[in-house]
Design an enzyme around this catalytic site. Structure first.
Site, PDB file in Angstrom:
ATOM      1  N   GLU A 494      15.209  -1.778  -6.188  1.00  7.48           N
ATOM      2  CA  GLU A 494      15.908  -1.187  -5.535  1.00  7.48           C
ATOM      3  C   GLU A 494      16.139  -1.707  -4.025  1.00  7.48           C
ATOM      4  O   GLU A 494      15.245  -2.936  -3.453  1.00  7.48           O
ATOM      5  CB  GLU A 494      14.387   0.236  -5.518  1.00  7.48           C
ATOM      6  CG  GLU A 494      14.091   0.503  -6.049  1.00  7.48           C
ATOM      7  CD  GLU A 494      12.395   0.833  -6.532  1.00  7.48           C
ATOM      8  OE1 GLU A 494      11.946   1.071  -5.578  1.00  7.48           O
ATOM      9  OE2 GLU A 494      12.438   1.331  -7.447  1.00  7.48           O
ATOM     10  N   GLN A 547       9.652  -3.769  -6.322  1.00  6.11           N
ATOM     11  CA  GLN A 547       9.993  -3.707  -4.556  1.00  6.11           C
ATOM     12  C   GLN A 547       8.413  -3.682  -3.834  1.00  6.11           C
ATOM     13  O   GLN A 547       8.399  -4.968  -2.943  1.00  6.11           O
ATOM     14  CB  GLN A 547      10.278  -2.157  -3.984  1.00  6.11           C
ATOM     15  CG  GLN A 547      11.143  -2.786  -2.153  1.00  6.11           C
ATOM     16  CD  GLN A 547      11.529  -1.237  -1.997  1.00  6.11           C
ATOM     17  OE1 GLN A 547      10.982  -0.220  -1.680  1.00  6.11           O
ATOM     18  NE2 GLN A 547      13.102  -1.534  -1.891  1.00  6.11           N
ATOM     19  N   ASP A 550       2.755  -3.026  -6.064  1.00  2.00           N
ATOM     20  CA  ASP A 550       1.680  -1.966  -6.086  1.00  2.00           C
ATOM     21  C   ASP A 550       2.428  -1.095  -6.779  1.00  2.00           C
ATOM     22  O   ASP A 550       1.819   0.138  -8.625  1.00  2.00           O
ATOM     23  CB  ASP A 550       0.911  -0.833  -5.631  1.00  2.00           C
ATOM     24  CG  ASP A 550       0.841  -1.744  -3.525  1.00  2.00           C
ATOM     25  OD1 ASP A 550      -0.564  -2.031  -3.287  1.00  2.00           O
ATOM     26  OD2 ASP A 550       1.201  -2.580  -3.627  1.00  2.00           O
ATOM     27  N   TYR A 551       3.824  -1.100  -7.307  1.00  2.00           N
ATOM     28  CA  TYR A 551       4.544  -0.493  -8.180  1.00  2.00           C
ATOM     29  C   TYR A 551       4.651  -0.704  -9.380  1.00  2.00           C
ATOM     30  O   TYR A 551       5.765  -0.563 -10.130  1.00  2.00           O
ATOM     31  CB  TYR A 551       5.986   0.163  -7.370  1.00  2.00           C
ATOM     32  CG  TYR A 551       4.968   0.375  -5.599  1.00  2.00           C
ATOM     33  CD1 TYR A 551       4.579   1.209  -5.966  1.00  2.00           C
ATOM     34  CD2 TYR A 551       5.962   0.361  -4.990  1.00  2.00           C
ATOM     35  CE1 TYR A 551       4.532   2.024  -4.742  1.00  2.00           C
ATOM     36  CE2 TYR A 551       5.701   0.895  -3.396  1.00  2.00           C
ATOM     37  CZ  TYR A 551       5.003   2.295  -3.190  1.00  2.00           C
ATOM     38  OH  TYR A 551       5.069   2.542  -2.371  1.00  2.00           O
ATOM     39  N   HIS A 592       0.588  -0.219   0.511  1.00  2.00           N
ATOM     40  CA  HIS A 592       1.954  -2.006   0.398  1.00  2.00           C
ATOM     41  C   HIS A 592       0.989  -3.323   0.158  1.00  2.00           C
ATOM     42  O   HIS A 592       0.917  -3.878   1.257  1.00  2.00           O
ATOM     43  CB  HIS A 592       2.347  -1.035   1.539  1.00  2.00           C
ATOM     44  CG  HIS A 592       3.266   0.108   1.511  1.00  2.00           C
ATOM     45  ND1 HIS A 592       2.862   1.345   1.660  1.00  2.00           N
ATOM     46  CD2 HIS A 592       4.854  -0.276   1.188  1.00  2.00           C
ATOM     47  CE1 HIS A 592       3.985   2.026   1.139  1.00  2.00           C
ATOM     48  NE2 HIS A 592       4.715   1.258   0.637  1.00  2.00           N
TER      49      HIS A 592
END
Ligand SMILES: Cc1ncc(C[n+]2csc(CCOP(=O)(O)OP(=O)(O)O)c2C)c(N)n1
Length: 804
Positions: A494, A547, A550-551, A592
């Site tokens: 991304e 990115q 956390d994701y 984040h």
């Protein structure tokens, strides 16, 4: 037999081929029936078969060319037989869990039956010529998990066709002419990753032909509970390509028992995918499942009599046979005769596979019985030993564990007797344990010459006038060199393309290397990783960006189930050297600032997890990984991109070794073990501690998986005899892991003079704002006080508590 059947529009097939197809379908069905019987009689543990799905797979095989790839699931035995990549003997060997790569080359007995794979690698781990193989990426059981990597298997053809610099990699592709064939069950289309993958394949215009085997159930649950309108074809309409465009998919619906229509459909879909790189979805309807879902249940419990009756009438082999007779291709009598011969052949193959599996175990049992016999004359426990022996001999289909537990029983019985022959039995046991551990556990990581642990260290070089640049510029220089050096390196994620990622590590590189080398993707973490897996399986070197750490959770399942196990579950037959680049630890707010590393390291064994404290360290890791064929996750420090670092002169080649911590501050009183963003904060605390007379040694772990393979931390502990593990994960998370590594594995407990301690974040996610961060994660004051407390306990007079 040169007669052809003209009913097929795209192609006319010789009669002999049609008969051959029938016989193959019939044999495959026999294998399913016999397979179930083997499970029911206890010779195999579990069985799942492709009965009812034979005909479409035979049609698909006609379109499947060398160099093509399959990403499918456990129903595809007929396809594997038809493309000549799995034999019936191998099929049965897998059913019996024959742990031998020669007998069972897909997974060497590691995966349950019907988990197919071809071997992409030579025994030394180097690539074979994949354009000569009808490739099957190694199967996995979680439904839908074959979909993410299908994206990359297809997309690799786009890259191999479009990128001039890849044109001489002829071992992997013939100008991108390869099709990726996917298969998926109807019910699995209810999974999120099915839709994510379809969308990504469409966006990327990847030459994929996806088949949906629709037998209207997912185990016991019918389509009305799986998808809106109970019809996947209808739901897919939005993906349909308009004539003369390249946007979207060609959609086909075809009945699973209609041989001419199936052959025509597959040849057409594959031709268009191969030539024009337009993907298609073939929804194969009216399929059946004659034996039910698997050996663990019976379909009579959930299918009505009418449905069962319908399935019998629509059985694809029965229909195929009727069509053959109606067409005058053969007669019932001829077919009966062939069936009889084929029935016998399958049974013979089955028996040979069983003997090949069992005979070595029987032989081992004989050896052990002989060893027990040689102990008996010197033992007073003859009755007991005889009984152990007879029990072992009475087992009809012995397992190796039966043999080993008998040995244990013998050794317990004679534990107080001094019998020289015992040592031979103990020796046999040790050797057997080693051999079997090897059969089960090798290839978690690369064992090739390119293994990450074999990459030599080249230290960064700094000149006096080396410029000091922002962290992101260090990465920029490293990636620039990597793209220039190796055309197989492809980065995506991304905001990676145009923007050069949200922190500019790839800044300007899309302009320099083009949109295919450095590209943007949709927001689709799971298939970003899947894309990378598929590409890596086809010889490319993807850097897939997630990115924020956390994701990574969105992709963790596929990293865990697929990426982390590819090399191990194929017993070294396949590899996927993917680099996952992400960033975490400390920025702002709940999503984040994450440092969820215990979850990550728990789930991804098989993938290395690196946590560099700054961008120079990160660059060194990338340089190491890009020379190796191990997959890895690199977690950069989120707040490090705008900090200044000296740019190494040899940014293009220096390496940071994997699994070796670095002492970043020397001290004598206590060892502080940490990593990532906390290194900087810990160093700040140690400066304050120094003021009050406490000299800390700080070790930056750098690499969580593997962890301190040379014992750097133990050496430090031997000096300080005190240790604190600290990080930004939850209490009992990665600090507990590090503690176990040092105290138990390295026997660090032996050197302790103080209670070993951990300091982690609060058990909740980090709160927003600078104070939120301060009170959520270990801060300088807390580190100071924790260390001071340990020293106070050692010497209360020298270190009195002055702050409470
Ligand atoms: C993620 C996941 N959830 C559940 C299961 C258990 N499971 C195995 S097969 C299956 C049904 C799949 O149905 P379908 O996609 O129609 O394929 P079929 O087996 O009918 O060919 C289920 C629920 C699984 N293997 N993986």
């Amino acid at each position: 037999m040169t007669k052809t059947v003209e009913k097929l529009k795209e192609v006319s097939l010789p009669v002999s081929e049609i008969i051959q197809d029938y016989r193959l379908a019939f044999k495959s069905r026999r294998a399913s029936l016999i397979g179930r019987r083997e499970v029911m009689s206890g010779k195999a543990k579990f069985g799942i078969f492709g009965d009812g799905k034979e005909l479409p797979q035979i049609a698909m095989a006609k379109a499947f060319k060398p160099g093509d790839f399959r990403s499918g699931y456990y129903r595809d035995q007929t396809l594997m037989f038809a493309i000549g990549e799995t034999t019936l003997a191998q099929f049965f060997a897998q059913l019996y869990a024959h742990a031998d790569v020669d007998a069972e080359p897909a997974t060497a007995g590691r995966a349950m039956n019907a988990h197919f794979a071809t071997r992409s690698l030579h025994p030394d781990g180097t690539w074979k010529n994949l354009t000569e193989i009808r490739n099957s990426s190694v199967d996995l059981s979680p439904t839908g998990s074959q979909m993410p990597r299908l994206v990359g298997l297809g997309y690799a053809s786009v890259l191999y066709r479009e990128l001039e610099e890849l044109q001489n990699l002829r071992q992997f592709s013939n100008r991108g002419n390869e099709v990726a064939f996917g298969t998926v069950g109807n019910a699995t289309t209810a999974e999120g990753m099915f839709w994510e993958a379809i969308n990504a394949i469409g966006v990327l215009k990847a030459p994929v032909v996806l088949s949906i085997w629709d037998d209207e159930y997912g185990i016991s649950v019918p389509n009305q509970y799986q998808m809106v309108k109970a019809d996947i074809s209808e739901l897919l309409q939005g993906f349909k390509r308009e004539p003369d465009t390249r946007e979207g998919f060609d959609l086909y619906q075809v009945r699973g028992w209609d041989y001419p229509a199936l052959v025509e459909t597959y040849l057409k879909a594959a031709r268009i995918a191969r030539e024009d790189h337009v993907p298609s979805i073939i929804h194969v309807v009216e399929l059946t499942q004659p034996q039910g879902h698997s050996t663990s249940g019976s379909q009579e419990r959930y299918k009505s009599k009418d449905r069962l009756q319908w399935e019998e009438e629509h059985d694809c082999i029965r229909r195929f046979r009727r069509w053959i007779v109606e067409q005058g291709i053969s007669t019932d009598e001829e077919l009966d005769e062939m069936e009889q011969a084929d029935r016998e052949e399958v049974e013979e193959i089955r028996k040979a596979a069983w003997d090949a599996y069992l005979n070595p175990i029987r032989q081992e049992r004989r050896e052990v019985v002989d060893l027990i016999n040689s102990i008996m004359p010197s033992s007073a426990k003859t009755d007991e030993l005889s009984e152990i022996k007879s029990r072992l001999m009475a087992i009809q289909n012995p397992l190796r564990r039966d043999i080993l537990s008998s040995i244990r029983d013998v050794l317990i019985a004679v534990r107080n007797e001094d019998i020289p022959a015992k040592s031979e039995l103990i020796g046999w046991k040790r050797e057997s344990e080693n051999i079997n551990q090897e059969k089960i556990s090798t290839h978690l990581h690369s064992q090739s010459e390119e293994a990450a642990l074999k990459v030599p260290e080249i230290k960064p070089k700094f000149a006096e006038n080396s410029p000091t640049v922002y962290g992101f510029e260090v990465l920029n220089a490293c990636f620039d060199a990597a793209f220039g050096r190796d055309p197989r390196v492809i980065a995506f994620g991304e905001d990676v393309g145009r923007l050069g990622d949200v922190n500019q590590g790839f800044k300007g590189l899309q302009e320099k290397y083009g949109k295919l080398r450095v590209s943007d993707t949709g927001i689709r973490e799971c298939t970003i990783v899947g894309q990378a897996i598929g590409m890596a399986m086809r010889g490319l070197r993807p850097i897939a960006e997630i990115q924020y750490l956390d994701y990574l959770l969105y992709a963790l399942q596929i990293i865990s189930d697929d990426l982390a196990t590819v090399h191990w579950r194929s017993a070294g037959g396949q590899k996927a050297p993917v680099i996952i680049r992400t960033r975490g630890h400390r920025l702002e707010g709940i999503w984040h600032s994450g440092s969820l590393l215990a979850g990550v390291i728990d789930f991804v064994r098989g993938v290395y997890v690196l946590v560099p404290r700054n961008m120079t360290q990160a660059a060194g890791f990338y340089n190491t990984l890009l020379q190796s064929d191990d997959p890895a996750i690199v977690v950069e420090v989120l707040n490090g991109y705008r900090l200044r670092e000296k740019l190494p002169e040899n940014i293009h080649e220096f390496t940071v070794p994997i699994g070796i911590p670095e002492v970043i501050r020397e001290g004598t009183d206590i060892t502080l073990v940490t990593y990532g963003a906390l290194c900087r904060i810990t160093m700040e605390a140690t400066n304050l501690l120094s003021k009050v007379g406490i000299e800390c040694e700080v070790v930056d772990v750098r690499s969580l998986l593997p962890f301190d393979i040379t014992g750097v931390i133990l050496e430090s502990l031997k000096k300080t005899n005190r240790i604190l593990f600290l990080d930004e994960d939850v209490p009992g998370g990665t600090t507990a892991y590090m503690m176990q590594e040092v105290l138990e594995k390295q026997s660090g407990y032996y050197w302790l003079d103080s209670e070993p301690r951990t300091l982690a974040s609060r058990p909740h996610r980090p709160a927003y704002g600078s104070d939120g961060d301060y009170f959520s994660k270990p801060n300088v004051e807390q580190i100071f006080e924790t260390v001071y407390e340990i020293m106070n306990e050692v010497d209360p007079e020298a270190y009195p508590i002055f702050y409470n």
